[in-house]
Write a protein that holds these residues in place. Structure first.
Motif, mmCIF file in Angstrom:
data_model
loop_
_atom_site.group_PDB
_atom_site.id
_atom_site.type_symbol
_atom_site.label_atom_id
_atom_site.label_comp_id
_atom_site.label_asym_id
_atom_site.label_seq_id
_atom_site.Cartn_x
_atom_site.Cartn_y
_atom_site.Cartn_z
ATOM 1 N N VAL A 1 8.841 36.137 29.615
ATOM 2 C CA VAL A 1 9.995 35.392 30.110
ATOM 3 C C VAL A 1 9.610 34.597 31.355
ATOM 4 O O VAL A 1 10.003 33.434 31.508
ATOM 5 N N THR A 2 8.803 35.185 32.234
ATOM 6 C CA THR A 2 8.347 34.498 33.436
ATOM 7 C C THR A 2 7.488 33.289 33.080
ATOM 8 O O THR A 2 7.639 32.220 33.660
ATOM 9 N N THR A 3 6.595 33.447 32.106
ATOM 10 C CA THR A 3 5.732 32.344 31.693
ATOM 11 C C THR A 3 6.554 31.198 31.108
ATOM 12 O O THR A 3 6.359 30.030 31.469
ATOM 13 N N ILE A 4 7.479 31.516 30.226
ATOM 14 C CA ILE A 4 8.331 30.480 29.623
ATOM 15 C C ILE A 4 9.195 29.815 30.693
ATOM 16 O O ILE A 4 9.359 28.600 30.710
ATOM 17 N N SER A 5 9.714 30.617 31.607
ATOM 18 C CA SER A 5 10.540 30.081 32.683
ATOM 19 C C SER A 5 9.727 29.151 33.590
ATOM 20 O O SER A 5 10.220 28.099 34.013
ATOM 21 N N LEU A 6 8.483 29.513 33.875
ATOM 22 C CA LEU A 6 7.616 28.675 34.697
ATOM 23 C C LEU A 6 7.313 27.353 33.985
ATOM 24 O O LEU A 6 7.367 26.280 34.597
ATOM 25 N N VAL A 7 7.023 27.415 32.696
ATOM 26 C CA VAL A 7 6.754 26.188 31.929
ATOM 27 C C VAL A 7 7.981 25.288 31.925
ATOM 28 O O VAL A 7 7.873 24.070 32.119
ATOM 29 N N LEU A 8 9.162 25.872 31.720
ATOM 30 C CA LEU A 8 10.392 25.070 31.735
ATOM 31 C C LEU A 8 10.644 24.463 33.115
ATOM 32 O O LEU A 8 11.079 23.315 33.223
ATOM 33 N N ALA A 9 10.363 25.225 34.169
ATOM 34 C CA ALA A 9 10.542 24.695 35.530
ATOM 35 C C ALA A 9 9.572 23.549 35.796
ATOM 36 O O ALA A 9 9.941 22.551 36.423
ATOM 37 N N LEU A 10 8.345 23.665 35.302
ATOM 38 C CA LEU A 10 7.377 22.586 35.478
ATOM 39 C C LEU A 10 7.774 21.345 34.672
ATOM 40 O O LEU A 10 7.625 20.213 35.144
ATOM 41 N N LEU A 11 8.293 21.544 33.467
ATOM 42 C CA LEU A 11 8.782 20.414 32.679
ATOM 43 C C LEU A 11 9.991 19.761 33.357
ATOM 44 O O LEU A 11 10.125 18.533 33.351
ATOM 45 N N ALA A 12 10.851 20.587 33.934
ATOM 46 C CA ALA A 12 12.002 20.052 34.674
ATOM 47 C C ALA A 12 11.526 19.228 35.864
ATOM 48 O O ALA A 12 12.045 18.146 36.131
ATOM 49 N N LYS A 13 10.535 19.716 36.571
ATOM 50 C CA LYS A 13 9.983 18.989 37.724
ATOM 51 C C LYS A 13 9.364 17.679 37.285
ATOM 52 O O LYS A 13 9.558 16.639 37.918
ATOM 53 N N MET A 14 8.619 17.694 36.169
ATOM 54 C CA MET A 14 7.972 16.476 35.689
ATOM 55 C C MET A 14 9.004 15.433 35.255
ATOM 56 O O MET A 14 8.907 14.263 35.629
ATOM 57 N N THR A 15 10.002 15.844 34.493
ATOM 58 C CA THR A 15 10.995 14.879 34.032
ATOM 59 C C THR A 15 11.865 14.386 35.184
ATOM 60 O O THR A 15 12.252 13.226 35.211
ATOM 61 N N LEU A 16 12.145 15.245 36.153
ATOM 62 C CA LEU A 16 12.932 14.810 37.308
ATOM 63 C C LEU A 16 12.141 13.836 38.182
ATOM 64 O O LEU A 16 12.691 12.843 38.659
ATOM 65 N N ALA A 17 10.852 14.102 38.387
ATOM 66 C CA ALA A 17 10.020 13.181 39.174
ATOM 67 C C ALA A 17 9.923 11.828 38.480
ATOM 68 O O ALA A 17 10.024 10.777 39.127
ATOM 69 N N PHE B 1 -0.644 24.099 42.467
ATOM 70 C CA PHE B 1 -1.536 23.191 41.753
ATOM 71 C C PHE B 1 -0.835 22.610 40.524
ATOM 72 O O PHE B 1 -0.880 21.402 40.279
ATOM 73 N N LEU B 2 -0.163 23.456 39.756
ATOM 74 C CA LEU B 2 0.544 22.987 38.558
ATOM 75 C C LEU B 2 1.702 22.058 38.915
ATOM 76 O O LEU B 2 1.959 21.080 38.212
ATOM 77 N N VAL B 3 2.409 22.366 40.001
ATOM 78 C CA VAL B 3 3.525 21.512 40.435
ATOM 79 C C VAL B 3 3.024 20.103 40.739
ATOM 80 O O VAL B 3 3.659 19.111 40.365
#
Length: 180
Positions: free
Chosen positions: A73-89, A17-19
């Motif tokens: 660490v998992t939460t921060i990593s997930l947020v960074l991965a979602l930001l990476a996905k958003m900026t890449l899209a 859902f977040l992705v």
């Protein structure tokens, strides 16, 4: 990047859902910001930012498994991965517009088709990266981050197309290069 979201030890339905939620701003902000800042600058900024977010997320995933604070660490990593996905899209939407404007009209379809075909190599390699991520957590995001930053270096040599008249024929292309 959406394929590797199952590597996070979070509810898979919430993650998917977040992705998909982070893709919504990508579509709505691309055109106005590209017209304001230029295609090339906008694309380079987004992809470098995505590569940095992705690389940091991969490193955090790797060391998060070793850490006693793995929930944070998992939460921060997930947020960074979602930001990476958003900026890449967002960068991908900009790339579609930018690359099609680089070609003269007579070969624009062929050029974009060639780029799309070459881009499918990522779809071929992605299962291998997901497999490697299962063996060594964080590998997929780290490799993607490095590859994003390296590929952005190739775009830096191209010309800006914002507020430039599109070329109609190949002879226009040669005349433009001779005047530079």
């Amino acid at each position: 990047m959406a394929l590797g979201m199952e590597s996070f030890p979070v509810n898979i339905y919430l993650t998917i859902f977040l992705v998909n939620l982070v893709d919504l701003p990508s579509v709505s902000v691309t055109a106005p910001l590209m017209n304001r800042y230029g295609r090339k600058k906008y694309f380079v900024f987004l992809t470098v930012t995505s590569g940095i977010f992705s690389g940091i997320s991969g490193v955090m995933q790797h060391y998060g498994n070793l850490s006693s604070h793995s929930v944070y660490v998992t939460t921060i990593s997930l947020v960074l991965a979602l930001l990476a996905k958003m900026t890449l899209a967002t960068g991908y939407y900009a790339l579609i517009i930018y690359t099609t404007e680089l070609y003269p009209t007579v070969v624009r379809g062929i050029g974009y088709g060639f780029l799309s075909t070459i881009g499918r190599i990522g779809a071929i390699v992605s299962p291998v990266l997901i497999y490697l991520d299962g063996i060594l957590p964080g590998t997929m995001y780290f490799i993607c981050g490095v590859m994003i930053v390296l590929s952005t270096g190739c775009v830096r040599r191209l010309t800006e197309t914002n507020d430039v008249m599109l070329l109609d024929s190949l002879s226009d292309q040669t005349r433009t290069s001779e005047h530079k």
